[in-house]
Design an enzyme around this catalytic site. Structure first.
Site, PDB file in Angstrom:
ATOM      1  N   LYS A 233       0.856  -1.193   0.000  1.00 47.00           N
ATOM      2  CA  LYS A 233       0.000   0.000   0.000  1.00 47.00           C
ATOM      3  C   LYS A 233       0.885   1.233   0.000  1.00 47.00           C
ATOM      4  O   LYS A 233       1.672   1.445   0.924  1.00 47.00           O
ATOM      5  CB  LYS A 233      -0.907  -0.009   1.226  1.00 47.00           C
TER       6      LYS A 233
ATOM      7  N   LYS B 250      -2.129  -1.565  -3.867  1.00 46.44           N
ATOM      8  CA  LYS B 250      -2.977  -0.371  -3.813  1.00 46.44           C
ATOM      9  C   LYS B 250      -2.130   0.890  -3.875  1.00 46.44           C
ATOM     10  O   LYS B 250      -1.160   0.974  -3.133  1.00 46.44           O
ATOM     11  CB  LYS B 250      -3.752  -0.409  -2.501  1.00 46.44           C
TER      12      LYS B 250
HETATM   13  C1  PBG Z   1      -7.631   3.426   5.464  1.00 43.85           C
HETATM   14  C2  PBG Z   1      -7.820   3.323   4.005  1.00 43.85           C
HETATM   15  C3  PBG Z   1      -7.609   4.277   2.993  1.00 43.85           C
HETATM   16  C4  PBG Z   1      -8.082   3.721   1.811  1.00 43.85           C
HETATM   17  C5  PBG Z   1      -8.521   2.435   2.108  1.00 43.85           C
HETATM   18  N1  PBG Z   1      -8.330   2.200   3.467  1.00 43.85           N
HETATM   19  C6  PBG Z   1      -7.120   5.674   3.070  1.00 43.85           C
HETATM   20  C7  PBG Z   1      -5.734   5.970   3.428  1.00 43.85           C
HETATM   21  O1  PBG Z   1      -4.891   5.104   3.626  1.00 43.85           O
HETATM   22  O2  PBG Z   1      -5.482   7.166   3.545  1.00 43.85           O
HETATM   23  C8  PBG Z   1      -8.135   4.395   0.478  1.00 43.85           C
HETATM   24  C9  PBG Z   1      -9.185   3.904  -0.455  1.00 43.85           C
HETATM   25  C10 PBG Z   1      -9.454   4.783  -1.616  1.00 43.85           C
HETATM   26  O3  PBG Z   1      -8.804   5.819  -1.854  1.00 43.85           O
HETATM   27  O4  PBG Z   1     -10.377   4.421  -2.363  1.00 43.85           O
HETATM   28  N2  PBG Z   1      -6.348   3.482   5.902  1.00 43.85           N
END
Ligand code: PBG
Length: 326
Positions: A196, A249
Site C-alpha cells: 500500500k 494499492k
Molecule cells: C484506510 C484506508 C484508505 C483507503 C482504504 N483504506 C485511506 C488511506 O490510507 O489514507 C483508500 C481507499 C481509496 O482511496 O479508495 N487506511
C-alpha cells in the site's frame, strides 16, 4: 519464425467473434468487490461530493444497496466506518456496538451469502486521523498492533467473513492472525493491504471517510511510490505472517507492482482501484471527454492482465450491469 506476408496478425482481429475467441483476459462480475461507507446515525443516505454515485449510508439504510449488490451477483463488499466519536486510540473502532459491527449484523441478516470484508485501520476512528497510536508525534507501531487485533476480532465476532488490515504497521497480520486463532476463528481469511503506497490518489476517500490526518502525512508508514522491490518484501512478510490474499494499492499507477507480485508469489492478488482513480474517470466522463463504460472496462481488464485475481472498485455495480448487457 515466419513473418509477413505469411504472418498477418490482423486476421484474428477481423470480427468480434474472432476477437472473442482469442481474447486472453476478461473482467467478470465474480472478480469484483464493492466498497461501502457506513456512517453512524439514522436515516443517512448522502452522496459523497468528490465521488459521484457513491453514498454514505447509516446502518438502517444499508438494506437496499446490499440487496442490489447481491442481486447483481457481486460476491463481496468491503466496509468502511465513519463513527460519531473519535479519540486518540480509535476506540469506537473496536466497540462491539460500533458502526461497523452494527452494519455487519444487519448485512449478514439481509444477504447472508454476500461475503463481508471489513477494512481494519484506526484512521477513521482516531481524533488525529492517523492509522495508529501517536507517541511523541509519531505513529507507534507496536502500541498499535493490539488495537488492530481488537478491531479485527470485534468485526469477526459481529459476523465478518474476512478482515483487511490497511494500516501498514509491521507485524499486524501476525498479530491479527494470532488473536483470531485464539478465539477459534482460524477459518477466517485475512486480505492484507500488503503493498500500500502513500498515494495522492486517496484524496476523495479521505473526504468520504473523514480520515485526513490532522498533522503530517502517512509517509512514515505507507510505502514510498518510487519503490518496487520493497513491495515484494512487504508481500513476502505478509504471506509469512499468514495473509491469505495480498493487495496492491492503488492499482492504475502500480500495474507493474501487480505483475511483479504475480510473477513472484502464488497467493491470490487483489488490486484496489482507489477513489482518486474512480473520481478522475467520473469527472472526465461527466464532461463528455471519455466514454466511461469503455474506459472502466479497459482499465479493470488491464488489472486482470497485470495479474490481479480480484478488484476492489467503486465502479463494481456499474460494471456488473454493463457485463450483463454485453
Ligand atoms: C484506510 C484506508 C484508505 C483507503 C482504504 N483504506 C485511506 C488511506 O490510507 O489514507 C483508500 C481507499 C481509496 O482511496 O479508495 N487506511
Amino acid at each position: 519464425m515466419a513473418s509477413f506476408p505469411q504472418i498477418r496478425l490482423r486476421r484474428l482481429r477481423r470480427t468480434e467473434a474472432l476477437r472473442s475467441m482469442v481474447r486472453e483476459n476478461h473482467i467478470e462480475v465474480r472478480d469484483l468487490i464493492y466498497p461501502i461507507f457506513v456512517v453512524e446515525g439514522k436515516g443517512i443516505n448522502e452522496e459523497i461530493v468528490s465521488m459521484p454515485d457513491v453514498f454514505r449510508y447509516s446502518p438502517d439504510n444499508l438494506q437496499p444497496v446490499v440487496e442490489e449488490v447481491a442481486k447483481l451477483k457481486i460476491p463481496a463488499i468491503i466496509l468502511f466506518g465513519i463513527p460519531k466519536n473519535k479519540d486518540e486510540f480509535g476506540s469506537s473502532g473496536y466497540d462491539p456496538n460500533g458502526v461497523i459491527q452494527h452494519a455487519i449484523r444487519i448485512i449478514k441478516k439481509t444477504v447472508p451469502e454476500l461475503v463481508v470484508i471489513t477494512d481494519v485501520c484506526l484512521c477513521e476512528y482516531t481524533s488525529h486521523g492517523h492509522c495508529g497510536v501517536i507517541d511523541h508525534q509519531e505513529v507507534d507501531n507496536d502500541q498499535t498492533l493490539p488495537l488492530l487485533s481488537r478491531m479485527a476480532l470485534s468485526h469477526v465476532e459481529a459476523g465478518a467473513d474476512m478482515v483487511a488490515p490497511s494500516d501498514m504497521m509491521d507485524g499486524r497480520v501476525k498479530a491479527i492472525r494470532e488473536s483470531l486463532d485464539n478465539k477459534g476463528f482460524n477459518h477466517i481469511p485475512i486480505m492484507s493491504y500488503a503493498a500500500k503506497y502513500s498515494s495522492a490518489f486517496y484524496g476523495p476517500f479521505r473526504d468520504a471517510a473523514e480520515s485526513t490526518p490532522q498533522f503530517g502525512d502517512r509517509r512514515a508508514y505507507q510505502m514510498d511510490p518510487p519503490n518496487a522491490r520493497e513491495a515484494l518484501l512487504e508481500v513476502e512478510q505478509d504471506i509469512a505472517e499468514g495473509a491469505d490474499i495480498v493487495m496492491v494499492k492503488p492499482a492504475m499507477a502500480y500495474m507493474d507492482i501487480i505483475r511483479r507480485v504475480r510473477d513472484n508469489f502464488n497467493q491470490p492478488i487483489a488490486a484496489y482501484n482507489v477513489s482518486g482513480e474512480y473520481s478522475m474517470v467520473k469527472a472526465a466522463a461527466e464532461r463528455g471527454w471519455i466514454d466511461e463504460k469503455r474506459v472502466v472496462l479497459e482499465t479493470l481488464t488491464a488489472m486482470k492482465r497485470a495479474g490481479a485475481d480480484m478488484i476492489l472498485t467503486y465502479h463494481a455495480k456499474d460494471v456488473a450491469k454493463w457485463l450483463k448487457q454485453l
